[in-house]
Design a protein around this motif. Structure first.
Motif, PDB file in Angstrom:
ATOM      1  N   LYS A 640      34.804  40.545  45.939  1.00  0.00           N
ATOM      2  CA  LYS A 640      34.456  39.923  44.641  1.00  0.00           C
ATOM      3  C   LYS A 640      34.749  38.333  43.889  1.00  0.00           C
ATOM      4  N   ASN A 641      36.420  39.108  44.345  1.00  0.00           N
ATOM      5  CA  ASN A 641      36.989  37.565  43.372  1.00  0.00           C
ATOM      6  C   ASN A 641      37.099  36.378  44.444  1.00  0.00           C
ATOM      7  N   ALA A 642      37.311  36.899  46.137  1.00  0.00           N
ATOM      8  CA  ALA A 642      36.992  35.793  46.243  1.00  0.00           C
ATOM      9  C   ALA A 642      35.846  34.757  46.816  1.00  0.00           C
ATOM     10  N   GLU A 643      34.803  35.932  46.584  1.00  0.00           N
ATOM     11  CA  GLU A 643      33.313  35.069  46.610  1.00  0.00           C
ATOM     12  C   GLU A 643      33.199  33.913  44.681  1.00  0.00           C
ATOM     13  N   ASP A 644      33.853  34.628  43.840  1.00  0.00           N
ATOM     14  CA  ASP A 644      33.691  34.104  42.386  1.00  0.00           C
ATOM     15  C   ASP A 644      34.511  32.922  42.714  1.00  0.00           C
ATOM     16  N   ASN A 645      36.114  32.420  43.510  1.00  0.00           N
ATOM     17  CA  ASN A 645      36.942  31.660  43.468  1.00  0.00           C
ATOM     18  C   ASN A 645      36.146  30.863  44.730  1.00  0.00           C
ATOM     19  N   ALA A 646      35.323  30.950  46.123  1.00  0.00           N
ATOM     20  CA  ALA A 646      34.815  30.114  46.546  1.00  0.00           C
ATOM     21  C   ALA A 646      33.844  29.106  45.945  1.00  0.00           C
TER      22      ALA A 646
END
Length: 910
Positions: A640-646
């Motif tokens: 989820k964090n990676a998606e938010d950053n992307a």
């Protein structure tokens, strides 16, 4: 005795008619009493004549055995006589005078070119006691010379004649033993016969071993003998007589040295060392011979000079190369380049990436392992045949290359382009091949493979230039592998790989699933990549191949062609994603965690390459989005964090992201999920907050160390650089640093701004507080990521009762059961982007327990996916009603307080 005196002795008393002499050069001494004289060359090899010395008898030499006659023995001093005469006259100009003819010519032989000063050869032999004067001889000088030799007891006139008879070995019984005896050292020899330009018969000295020697690494055109026993130009191959004369005129009956390097049946293979140089190299340079691959690896000193000499003759189109056509010239820009190996194709081909171009190259001049039955073109293979595993040594060959090359930079030299070949009859065709020499760390890859016995060297017709630039090194490597019995050359220890391909076998995969789930992380090898998230993986421990799908993400798909021929276009960035994943994991050793299986028997889980979670990596790079099934995994928070950053970076699939989700797409995905089979994958969490609306906030237990480290770093930062009170101006939805009642700094999100206070959500714990503005600070950029560790969840299939007092009672029960406790969650479904979970404490379902205690009501959700679970909850609620527990104390509130009479609807736990 001076030449003048000799002339005087030969001169008759009366003046006779002048003698007629013919000139020539002695080619060969047949024995002590006869020589072969060669005349001057005229348009080809010169004429020859045999001259027997008149008035003398020399001892007869032994004759070698023939099919019709056995071997004979030397007469005493026969070899000494022949050698004396050979050393005296071979290769030197002479004068010959024929006295009479009887089957052959008899006459006088003079060494020199002037009859007045030349030396009488016959008289020299008699003087040394190596020939007898015939009884009817009228030449007084010969008679006097014989008397002198008798008085001195020279040669045949002395004692111990038996000691001067050679012991000759005509046939060598143990050829290998003789080669080993000399151990590559030069051996003195005398050439007795030249069969063709590169084949000699000779005696090895001093042991008198008669051998036939073929010059290693070369072959001249073959000769055929005519009626006279000499090469017949009409029957010989082109340029054979020239090559024969070239060699014969230089080595016949000359003292040379030979190096025995190998043997072929009863013939020996070796190098001939002439005082003037290497005769084989000279033949090659003059275009009178070709290099032969089967023996060139044995050449003492290496094959390079031979190849260079042959190349020189080709370029000049000399003699046998007069019709030579060089192979196609490769552009210098394309001939050499550096590239990264991205795939090993069986045992002789590589996929390499140079710049942005991926191309297929072949290792020049080697052949990978193949079935013996296919050597003749027979390719009848059984159903399910897998060449990589079913052909002996193919897997070992591929693995050797894979471990050495995958992901590494190599230097490529293009040796030749092999033209495409169409299939003819039962023989398969092939496309155009770029054949190269590949070097890594100074090591020739093809040579390394051949030296391990994992490939063989292709044999070519003489003169074929389409071969590796290091072809001779390959031949030498193959010879060493054969001698040591490595790999393909070991006929006893042949490996077999019984690999089970489970792809598509749904029943077998379902039976195998529990084992893979219990095994945790397993080693695997990615054999094939169909798309960015779909692979075929070989599991060595179980010797099976499975289809594996990345869990927790929805990945951009590349373009593909269906079996029907229909072309499915790629998603945006789909082909780029597939290429990226290929470079990253294809033919790499990975670890997999299997979570579940789909209806087609494909395993679903997480893949790790060099400790990198590929699902997480693809989301970080903007190639994939988070799938709702990730909520059940321990990696949900990271994904989820990676998606938010992307999204924030607008990477690839998020290029046009505006911050708002597509509600229609989300709703469709949620509906589809409700009709799937229920999947259980528990995530261990710590419940950090329970809200008055019955919602819970929980942190993954696996994120605990990372959260603690984040808090320590944050507080250290604020101790080192404390914020100025009141300097920070909060804005709604901003991430900030906020103090809690314990006077420690935490990460927070601004939800509401008042005159003096700010409503803050502590994103890593889920609790809210009203914080004075003076206790807020700007959050440094390094702490803006990752996203909040506390994730919001709602209990699935339950709702709070409509009455506020009863609601408070239910929330209190929820806090008692969950707050600050470690439990297990399973995401059952999503609605409006919100995750609804079942919570287990030990073996107890907390939600069902609250329903059974009469604190919550059942919310019929989940479609057929959760129908069984809904039934269990309804049974629990029925028991609570029966015993009038809590909200059911005064009866069934759902019957009397029906909505048409104004009763409020039950409150879902959200």
């Amino acid at each position: 005795m001076s030449a003048q005196q000799e002339t005087t002795e030969r001169a008759p008393a009366a003046a006779p008619a002048p003698k007629q002499y013919f000139k020539g050069v002695v080619k060969q001494v047949m024995d002590g009493g006869a020589v072969v004289i060669r005349g001057p060359p005229r348009n080809g090899p010169p004429a020859e004549r045999i001259l027997a010395l008149t008035n003398i008898d020399a001892p007869r030499l032994a004759r070698r055995p023939t099919p019709a006659n056995p071997a004979t023995v030397d007469e005493p001093f026969a070899w000494e006589a022949r050698e004396f005469l050979r050393k005296m006259v071979v290769g030197k100009p002479v004068l010959g005078h024929v006295v009479h003819t009887a089957n052959r010519e008899y006459g006088v032989l003079l060494l020199g070119e002037d009859p007045e000063t030349a030396v009488d050869v016959a008289r020299k032999l008699v003087e040394e006691g190596l020939a007898k004067v015939r009884d009817n001889c009228q030449d007084k000088t010969l008679q006097e010379a014989q008397e002198t030799a008798k008085n001195a007891k020279k040669g045949i006139h002395g004692e111990g004649a038996a000691a001067h008879v050679r012991e000759i070995t005509w046939e060598v019984d143990n050829a290998r033993g003789l080669v080993d005896k000399y151990a590559g050292k030069p051996v003195s020899a005398v050439v007795e016969h030249v069969r063709d330009g590169t084949t000699l018969r000779l005696f090895l000295l001093p042991d008198m071993i008669h051998v036939t020697l073929m010059m290693s690494g070369v072959r001249s055109p073959g000769t055929r003998l005519g009626p006279e026993g000499r090469p017949d130009p009409a029957q010989c191959e082109p340029f054979a007589t020239e090559a024969h004369y070239f060699t014969e005129s230089r080595v016949l009956q000359r003292e040379i040295e030979v190096i025995l390097e190998s043997h072929n049946n009863n013939n020996f293979v070796g190098s001939v060392i002439h005082p003037a140089g290497n005769i084989a190299e000279a033949l090659l340079k003059e275009g009178m011979a070709k290099c032969v691959d089967w023996s060139i690896a044995k050449v003492t000193g290496g094959p390079e000079p031979y190849r260079a000499a042959e190349k020189s003759a080709k370029e000049r189109k000399s003699r046998i190369w007069k019709d030579y056509k060089p192979s196609a010239v490769i552009n210098e820009k394309d001939k050499e380049f550096n590239a990264k190996v991205v795939e090993v194709v069986n045992g002789d081909a590589l996929m390499v990436k140079a710049g942005k171009t991926v191309r297929k190259i072949y290792l020049a001049s080697i052949r990978p392992p193949r079935l013996e039955a296919e050597e003749g073109g027979n390719r009848n293979r059984q159903k399910g045949f897998k060449p990589l595993y079913d052909i002996p040594f193919m897997f070992e060959s591929r693995e050797f290359l894979r471990k050495k090359l995958i992901g590494h930079q190599v230097h490529v030299t293009v040796d030749y382009i092999q033209q495409a070949k169409e299939a003819v009859g039962g023989e398969l065709g092939f496309p155009e091949k770029t054949c190269c020499t590949v070097v890594i760390g100074g090591v020739n890859v093809a040579e390394a493979v051949v030296s391990k016995g994992l490939a063989t060297v292709v044999r070519y017709a003489a003169g074929n230039d389409e071969r590796s630039s290091n072809y001779d090194d390959l031949l030498q490597a193959e010879e060493k592998a054969k001698k040591t019995g490595k790999g393909l050359h070991d006929k006893k220890n042949i490996p077999s790989h019984r690999v089970s391909d489970m792809s598509g076998n749904v029943l077998k995969c379902k039976q195998f699933l529990p084992f893979l789930q219990r095994a945790g992380r397993m080693q695997g090898l990615v054999e094939f990549i169909a798309s960015g998230s779909r692979f075929r993986i070989y599991i060595p421990r179980e010797t099976c191949i499975v289809t594996f799908l990345l869990g927790g993400i929805s990945c951009a798909k590349g373009g593909r062609t269906l079996p029907s021929g229909e072309v499915i276009p790629a998603d945006p960035h789909g082909d780029e994603c597939t290429t990226h994943v290929k470079e990253m994991v294809l033919q790499r050793e990975v670890e997999i965690e299997v979570e579940n299986i789909d209806k087609a028997g494909n395993f679903i889980g997480y893949l790790f390459v060099e400790s990198t979670n590929l699902s997480l990596h693809l989301v970080q790079e903007g190639f994939a989005s988070m799938h709702f099934t990730a909520d059940r995994s321990p990696y949900a928070n990271q994904i989820k964090n990676a998606e938010d950053n992307a999204k924030n970076s607008k990477k690839r699939i998020w290029t046009n992201y505006s911050g708002e989700e597509d509600p229609v797409a989300i709703e469709e995905e949620e509906k589809a999920a409700l009709n799937e089979d229920r999947k259980v994958s528990y995530t261990e969490v710590l419940v950090s907050e329970v809200t008055n609306e019955g919602k819970i906030y929980a942190c993954n237990v696996s994120d605990g160390p990372a959260l603690e480290k984040l808090m320590d770093n944050l507080r250290e930062e604020f101790i080192t650089n404390p914020p100025l009170a009141g300097a920070y101006q909060p804005k709604k939805n901003d991430l900030c640093a906020a103090k809690f009642v314990d006077d420690q700094w935490y990460r927070g999100k601004v939800e509401k701004i008042g005159a003096n206070d700010v409503q803050v959500l502590y994103i890593d714990y889920g609790n809210r507080a009203s914080v004075p503005k003076a206790k807020l600070g700007s959050l440094p950029a390094t702490f803006q990521t990752p996203g909040g560790y506390a994730k919001p969840y709602s209990l699935a299939l339950v709702v709070l009762p409509p009455d506020e007092d009863l609601t408070a009672q239910g929330v209190q029960g929820l806090k008692e059961d969950l707050l600050d406790k470690t439990v297990k969650l399973n995401v059952e479904y999503k609605t409006g982007g919100e995750s609804f979970v079942t919570v287990h404490s030990g073996d107890d379902d907390v939600g069902k327990g609250l329903v059974e205690d009469g604190l919550f009501m059942v919310d019929k959700m989940g479609g057929r996916k959760l129908s069984k679970l809904v039934k269990e909850y309804e049974d629990a609620m029925a028991r609570a009603k029966k015993y009038h527990l809590n909200i059911w104390q005064y009866g069934d509130i759902t019957q009397d307080d029906s909505r048409e009479f104004g009763a409020p609807a039950p409150k879902p736990v959200r």
